[in-house]
Design a protein around this motif. Sequence first.
Motif, short mmCIF file in Angstrom:
data_model
loop_
_atom_site.label_atom_id
_atom_site.label_comp_id
_atom_site.label_asym_id
_atom_site.label_seq_id
_atom_site.Cartn_x
_atom_site.Cartn_y
_atom_site.Cartn_z
N LEU A 197 0.79 -1.09 -0.23
CA LEU A 197 -0.21 -0.04 -0.01
C LEU A 197 0.75 1.26 -0.01
O LEU A 197 0.52 2.07 -0.50
N PHE A 198 2.03 1.34 0.59
CA PHE A 198 2.91 2.38 0.87
C PHE A 198 4.17 2.24 -0.09
O PHE A 198 4.68 0.96 -0.41
N LYS A 199 4.70 3.47 -0.37
CA LYS A 199 5.93 3.37 -1.48
C LYS A 199 7.07 3.04 -0.56
O LYS A 199 7.78 2.07 -0.89
N ASP A 256 11.33 0.20 11.01
CA ASP A 256 10.75 -0.70 10.30
C ASP A 256 10.08 -0.41 9.03
O ASP A 256 9.30 0.60 8.95
N ASN A 257 10.16 -0.99 7.95
CA ASN A 257 9.40 -0.77 6.60
C ASN A 257 8.08 -1.14 6.52
O ASN A 257 7.63 -2.15 7.13
N VAL A 258 7.19 -0.38 6.15
CA VAL A 258 5.94 -0.41 6.21
C VAL A 258 5.40 -1.01 4.72
O VAL A 258 5.18 -0.24 3.83
N ASN A 259 5.35 -2.40 4.80
CA ASN A 259 5.11 -2.94 3.23
C ASN A 259 3.97 -3.91 3.46
O ASN A 259 3.50 -4.83 2.91
N ILE A 260 2.81 -3.32 3.93
CA ILE A 260 1.55 -3.89 4.36
C ILE A 260 0.90 -4.18 2.81
O ILE A 260 1.05 -3.18 1.98
#
Length: 234
Positions: free
Chosen positions: A208-210, A218-222
């Motif tokens: 959802l996020f770039k 932490d990377n937001v890779n949801i």
Amino acid sequence: MRFIFSCLFLVTFFNMSAQEEVKPEIKPLVKIDSLYREDQFYFSVTYNMFTDVPVKFRQNKFSLGLSGGFLRDIPLNKSRTVAFATGLGLSYQNYFQNLTISKDADGARVYGVNDYGEFVSNRYRQYAVEMPVEFRWRNSTFESTKFWRIYGGMKFSYIFSSSSILDDGENTYRINNNPDINKLQYGVYLSTGYNTWNLYLYYGLNPLFKSAKTVAGDNVNIKSLNAGLIFYIL
């Protein structure tokens, strides 16, 4: 004499009535279209979830998803049980979760995964134009519109409006059309069932996020995961 003539008249009348030809009822011919297509309007209701979530990520309440549109059917075999379809639709997705987005003193966006006791409410919602592209199998015939189906394919969505709203008890942070969001979303889906009622599952293939990161680094890779029901209406 009058009595005899009266009897003869009645016998003749009933005899003529009995000999009248009874014409059969003519019913209009109904033309059956053997070259049918399953062009359909669709409407789905889903429970929205996320995958590939950060540590301590949680959802609460019921995160609702709604979508609807039209699909054009293109049969691929003579019996018309195998087909290709594509169309256009609109979707609304709503998420209640503890991935918060606020702003610091400089106006930069700050991402965090907070306990529910640390804020009053938090939600994210989006509106998108969607284009499903699917491969279809069904055991339909031109005599019946009730049949089993398995439809699967890809769906491309363009998010034209989004907003996140965080109330931490002291301030309310509302971020509209967050530039960190991937506006173009795509994923695979499957729908299967009988007649109007069908189970539906969608899995997003891109995040959802770039390039968002939480304050913990932490990377937001949801990614999206939606499960529910889809209805097809001829």
